[in-house]
Design a protein around this motif. Structure first.
Motif, PDB file in Angstrom:
ATOM      1  N   PRO A 118      15.324  14.946  -0.004  1.00 60.11           N
ATOM      2  CA  PRO A 118      14.256  14.560   0.853  1.00 60.11           C
ATOM      3  C   PRO A 118      13.349  15.464   1.120  1.00 60.11           C
ATOM      4  CG  PRO A 118      16.622  14.831   1.937  1.00 60.11           C
ATOM      5  CD  PRO A 118      16.829  15.306   0.474  1.00 60.11           C
ATOM      6  N   GLU A 119      13.625  16.783   1.217  1.00 59.04           N
ATOM      7  CA  GLU A 119      12.525  17.809   1.717  1.00 59.04           C
ATOM      8  C   GLU A 119      11.595  17.885   0.609  1.00 59.04           C
ATOM      9  OE1 GLU A 119      12.090  19.425   4.672  1.00 59.04           O
ATOM     10  OE2 GLU A 119      13.647  18.009   5.264  1.00 59.04           O
ATOM     11  N   LYS A 120      12.123  17.889  -0.723  1.00 61.85           N
ATOM     12  CA  LYS A 120      10.934  18.023  -1.798  1.00 61.85           C
ATOM     13  C   LYS A 120      10.184  16.573  -1.873  1.00 61.85           C
ATOM     14  CE  LYS A 120      13.567  20.880  -4.726  1.00 61.85           C
ATOM     15  NZ  LYS A 120      14.349  21.203  -6.166  1.00 61.85           N
ATOM     16  N   ASP A 161       8.305   7.242  -0.050  1.00 63.21           N
ATOM     17  CA  ASP A 161       9.865   7.923  -0.481  1.00 63.21           C
ATOM     18  C   ASP A 161      10.789   7.277  -1.069  1.00 63.21           C
ATOM     19  OD1 ASP A 161      11.429  10.134   0.950  1.00 63.21           O
ATOM     20  OD2 ASP A 161      12.475   8.435   1.636  1.00 63.21           O
ATOM     21  N   PRO A 162      11.176   5.768  -0.848  1.00 66.27           N
ATOM     22  CA  PRO A 162      12.019   4.919  -1.729  1.00 66.27           C
ATOM     23  C   PRO A 162      11.515   5.152  -3.244  1.00 66.27           C
ATOM     24  CG  PRO A 162      10.866   3.534  -0.250  1.00 66.27           C
ATOM     25  CD  PRO A 162      10.514   4.925  -0.002  1.00 66.27           C
ATOM     26  N   TRP A 163      10.285   5.175  -3.613  1.00 65.81           N
ATOM     27  CA  TRP A 163       9.697   5.180  -4.936  1.00 65.81           C
ATOM     28  C   TRP A 163      10.277   6.522  -5.607  1.00 65.81           C
ATOM     29  CZ3 TRP A 163       7.895   2.323  -8.525  1.00 65.81           C
ATOM     30  CH2 TRP A 163       7.028   2.968  -9.449  1.00 65.81           C
ATOM     31  N   ILE A 164       9.846   7.649  -4.642  1.00 64.94           N
ATOM     32  CA  ILE A 164      10.123   8.841  -5.602  1.00 64.94           C
ATOM     33  C   ILE A 164      11.633   9.068  -5.650  1.00 64.94           C
ATOM     34  CG2 ILE A 164       9.872  11.345  -5.200  1.00 64.94           C
ATOM     35  CD1 ILE A 164       7.284  10.798  -3.793  1.00 64.94           C
ATOM     36  N   THR A 165      12.325   8.402  -4.693  1.00 66.97           N
ATOM     37  CA  THR A 165      13.721   8.866  -4.579  1.00 66.97           C
ATOM     38  C   THR A 165      14.394   7.906  -5.935  1.00 66.97           C
ATOM     39  OG1 THR A 165      14.080   8.527  -2.257  1.00 66.97           O
ATOM     40  CG2 THR A 165      16.018   8.074  -3.292  1.00 66.97           C
ATOM     41  N   ASN A 166      14.120   6.647  -6.326  1.00 65.36           N
ATOM     42  CA  ASN A 166      14.462   5.942  -7.344  1.00 65.36           C
ATOM     43  C   ASN A 166      13.681   4.719  -7.421  1.00 65.36           C
ATOM     44  OD1 ASN A 166      15.828   4.172  -9.248  1.00 65.36           O
ATOM     45  ND2 ASN A 166      17.772   4.580  -8.411  1.00 65.36           N
ATOM     46  N   SER A 167      12.632   4.933  -8.296  1.00 64.68           N
ATOM     47  CA  SER A 167      11.585   3.748  -8.355  1.00 64.68           C
ATOM     48  C   SER A 167      12.147   2.534  -9.167  1.00 64.68           C
ATOM     49  CB  SER A 167      10.459   4.308  -9.292  1.00 64.68           C
ATOM     50  OG  SER A 167      10.880   4.447 -10.746  1.00 64.68           O
ATOM     51  N   GLN A 168      13.137   2.604  -9.875  1.00 71.58           N
ATOM     52  CA  GLN A 168      13.871   1.413 -10.679  1.00 71.58           C
ATOM     53  C   GLN A 168      14.451   0.712  -9.691  1.00 71.58           C
ATOM     54  OE1 GLN A 168      13.368   0.935 -14.019  1.00 71.58           O
ATOM     55  NE2 GLN A 168      12.017   2.609 -14.003  1.00 71.58           N
ATOM     56  N   GLU A 169      15.295   1.227  -8.508  1.00 70.40           N
ATOM     57  CA  GLU A 169      15.852   0.732  -7.342  1.00 70.40           C
ATOM     58  C   GLU A 169      14.964   0.142  -6.343  1.00 70.40           C
ATOM     59  OE1 GLU A 169      18.603   2.449  -3.910  1.00 70.40           O
ATOM     60  OE2 GLU A 169      19.865   2.152  -6.050  1.00 70.40           O
ATOM     61  N   ALA A 170      13.642   0.812  -6.012  1.00 66.51           N
ATOM     62  CA  ALA A 170      12.750   0.485  -5.176  1.00 66.51           C
ATOM     63  C   ALA A 170      12.015  -0.776  -5.589  1.00 66.51           C
ATOM     64  CB  ALA A 170      11.848   1.465  -4.810  1.00 66.51           C
ATOM     65  N   HIS A 171      11.639  -0.867  -6.867  1.00 65.07           N
ATOM     66  CA  HIS A 171      10.884  -1.961  -7.528  1.00 65.07           C
ATOM     67  C   HIS A 171      11.411  -2.166  -8.977  1.00 65.07           C
ATOM     68  CE1 HIS A 171       8.466  -2.007  -4.121  1.00 65.07           C
ATOM     69  NE2 HIS A 171       8.111  -0.767  -4.257  1.00 65.07           N
ATOM     70  N   VAL A 219       0.742  -1.156  -0.163  1.00 63.79           N
ATOM     71  CA  VAL A 219      -0.008  -0.105  -0.266  1.00 63.79           C
ATOM     72  C   VAL A 219       0.992   1.067  -0.021  1.00 63.79           C
ATOM     73  CG1 VAL A 219      -1.686   1.163   1.406  1.00 63.79           C
ATOM     74  CG2 VAL A 219      -2.029  -1.178   1.071  1.00 63.79           C
ATOM     75  N   TRP A 220       0.465   2.367  -0.710  1.00 63.21           N
ATOM     76  CA  TRP A 220       1.178   3.437  -0.557  1.00 63.21           C
ATOM     77  C   TRP A 220       1.171   4.162   0.431  1.00 63.21           C
ATOM     78  CZ3 TRP A 220       4.860   3.560  -4.173  1.00 63.21           C
ATOM     79  CH2 TRP A 220       4.569   2.816  -5.449  1.00 63.21           C
ATOM     80  N   SER A 221       2.305   4.397   1.086  1.00 63.92           N
ATOM     81  CA  SER A 221       2.459   5.278   2.448  1.00 63.92           C
ATOM     82  C   SER A 221       3.729   6.036   2.393  1.00 63.92           C
ATOM     83  CB  SER A 221       2.478   4.072   3.620  1.00 63.92           C
ATOM     84  OG  SER A 221       3.616   3.306   3.434  1.00 63.92           O
ATOM     85  N   GLU A 222       3.894   6.728   3.520  1.00 65.56           N
ATOM     86  CA  GLU A 222       5.422   7.457   3.598  1.00 65.56           C
ATOM     87  C   GLU A 222       6.477   6.261   3.364  1.00 65.56           C
ATOM     88  OE1 GLU A 222       5.903  10.336   6.585  1.00 65.56           O
ATOM     89  OE2 GLU A 222       3.724  10.256   7.014  1.00 65.56           O
ATOM     90  N   ALA A 223       6.345   5.252   4.031  1.00 63.86           N
ATOM     91  CA  ALA A 223       7.463   4.276   3.940  1.00 63.86           C
ATOM     92  C   ALA A 223       7.679   3.493   2.573  1.00 63.86           C
ATOM     93  CB  ALA A 223       7.179   2.888   4.823  1.00 63.86           C
TER      94      ALA A 223
END
Length: 135
Positions: A118-120, A96-106, A89-93
């Motif tokens: 991180p502030e953005k 955050d990694p998705w917006i940082t680098n979706s390819q790395e996260a998934h 489920v989409w949450s802060e947890a």
């Protein structure tokens, strides 16, 4: 500093006035944060995603109500296999990694946007959170 109870004639009145002022300040601060979050969303995400509940998908799915929603769950949108088979489920947890680098996260996802600040990311996540019904 003046004793506000002397100004307002009663200690409870002074406390009530102070509480009201703090509430107004908090509401004003939240409104500014919401405006900053919306602006960051439009700058970072708005080319590919909409957040208007009446809008359809763009290159990416509409993100209205995404916070708290199961991944890959908007009917009719063509998600990558990585998101179609996801069970989170989409949450802060997860955002955050998705917006940082979706390819790395998934690995195997289609989104190429990355936000290293991180502030953005926090502004965008708070904005998306504000568009979701409380659970």
């Amino acid at each position: 500093m003046r004793d506000l109870s002397k100004v307002f004639g009663h200690r409870r009145c002074a406390v009530a006035v102070c509480a009201s002022l703090l509430t107004l300040y908090a509401v004003s601060a939240r409104a500014e944060d919401a405006a900053a979050g919306k602006q960051q969303f439009l700058t970072s995400c708005g080319v590919c995603h909409s957040s208007d509940p009446a809008a359809g998908a763009r290159q990416g799915p509409n993100l209205f109500g995404v916070y708290g929603r199961k991944v890959g769950s908007i009917a009719g949108f063509k998600y990558s296999n990585a998101l179609q088979s996801g069970d989170w489920v989409w949450s802060e947890a997860t955002l955050d990694p998705w917006i940082t680098n979706s390819q790395e996260a998934h690995p195997g996802t289609f989104m190429n946007y990355r936000q290293t600040n991180p502030e953005k990311r926090k502004l965008v996540i708070e904005y998306l959170k504000s568009l979701s019904a409380p659970k």
